[in-house]
Design a protein around this motif. Structure first.
Motif, short mmCIF file in Angstrom:
data_model
loop_
_atom_site.label_atom_id
_atom_site.label_comp_id
_atom_site.label_asym_id
_atom_site.label_seq_id
_atom_site.Cartn_x
_atom_site.Cartn_y
_atom_site.Cartn_z
N VAL A 180 0.84 -1.20 0.00
CA VAL A 180 0.00 0.00 0.00
C VAL A 180 0.87 1.25 0.00
O VAL A 180 0.61 2.20 -0.75
N ASP A 181 1.92 1.27 0.81
CA ASP A 181 2.85 2.41 0.81
C ASP A 181 3.44 2.62 -0.58
O ASP A 181 3.55 3.74 -1.07
N ARG A 218 0.74 3.98 -2.88
CA ARG A 218 0.47 5.40 -2.61
C ARG A 218 1.60 6.27 -3.18
O ARG A 218 1.33 7.34 -3.74
N SER A 219 2.84 5.84 -3.03
CA SER A 219 3.94 6.64 -3.56
C SER A 219 3.91 6.67 -5.09
O SER A 219 4.19 7.70 -5.70
N ARG A 264 1.16 6.41 -6.86
CA ARG A 264 0.00 7.22 -7.22
C ARG A 264 0.37 8.70 -7.14
O ARG A 264 -0.06 9.49 -7.95
N THR A 265 1.18 9.04 -6.14
CA THR A 265 1.63 10.42 -6.01
C THR A 265 2.52 10.80 -7.18
O THR A 265 2.42 11.90 -7.71
N GLY A 324 -2.31 4.53 -10.10
CA GLY A 324 -1.48 3.75 -9.19
C GLY A 324 -1.50 2.26 -9.44
O GLY A 324 -1.87 1.79 -10.50
N VAL A 356 -4.84 0.78 -3.20
CA VAL A 356 -5.07 1.92 -2.30
C VAL A 356 -6.56 2.01 -1.96
O VAL A 356 -6.93 2.23 -0.81
N ASP A 412 -7.37 -0.68 0.49
CA ASP A 412 -6.89 -0.30 1.82
C ASP A 412 -7.82 0.73 2.46
O ASP A 412 -8.17 0.62 3.64
N ASP A 413 -8.25 1.72 1.68
CA ASP A 413 -9.19 2.72 2.20
C ASP A 413 -10.52 2.08 2.61
O ASP A 413 -11.09 2.41 3.65
#
Length: 191
Positions: free
Chosen positions: A92-93, A96-97, A99-100, A106, A126, A129-130
């Motif tokens: 997930v980390d 997220r990175s 996706r950023t 992502g 992501v 996870d949300d």
């Protein structure tokens, strides 16, 4: 996951909890193959061009385990459940990175039929996870079951053992959680 190697693993977990850092180093060779299989299981669900590899995922999980205060692992299954959650957190980390860094949505993960939440679809990790965080607010027990089944790869029986409940209860909560998550993931896909 239960077998002849369970006893040495449990003994090393107890030593690690008592503060013996060498026990963690001795534990890794005993569980490495299973952790690698677990990491490979997760990465098989990722998009084909995913840049993380199973070995790197296992090594990152080990580094995160080493940084943790030795938890009160009740059993080998509990250790693998926690390890699975660490692998989830790493993925997930990473998602997220990415996706950023990118605007393409992502990382995606395909949920297989064996423990599927959404059959034959690619799901945004992501978003999953949300959705799990939302489920945790509504029903922490169901969320924990999803984590153990999906992210840690535990069977119904192993999940029941880790949570101290009957397999029938785990099956019931698993079915309800999958329906709820499917609904949440469908809503996310519409946005």
């Amino acid at each position: 996951m239960v077998g002849p190697a369970s006893q040495p693993v449990t003994e090393l977990l107890v030593k690690w909890q008592a503060g013996d850092q060498e026990a963690l180093r001795a534990l890794v060779p005993l569980v490495y193959h299973e952790l690698h299989r677990l990491a490979h299981h997760y990465l098989r669900r990722q998009r084909p061009d995913h840049t993380l590899q199973s070995t790197a995922l296992v090594h990152e999980a080990y580094l995160r385990l080493a940084k943790l205060e030795p938890a009160a692992f009740e059993s080998r299954q509990h250790f693998f459940a926690v390890s699975g959650l660490l692998i989830r957190q790493i993925l997930v980390d990473y998602a997220r990175s990415r996706r950023t860094a990118k605007r393409d949505g992502g990382c995606k993960v395909t949920l297989t039929d064996s423990v599927s939440l959404v059959k034959n679809r690619s799901v945004d990790l992501v978003a999953l996870d949300d959705a799990l965080k939302g489920l945790t607010r509504l029903d922490p027990q169901q969320s924990r079951i999803v984590e153990l089944r999906f992210f840690s790869g535990l069977s119904i029986e192993e999940t029941a053992h880790v949570l101290g409940m009957s397999p029938a209860t785990v099956k019931r909560h698993w079915a309800t959680a999958r329906v709820w998550l499917h609904h949440e993931m469908s809503r996310y896909a519409e946005t």
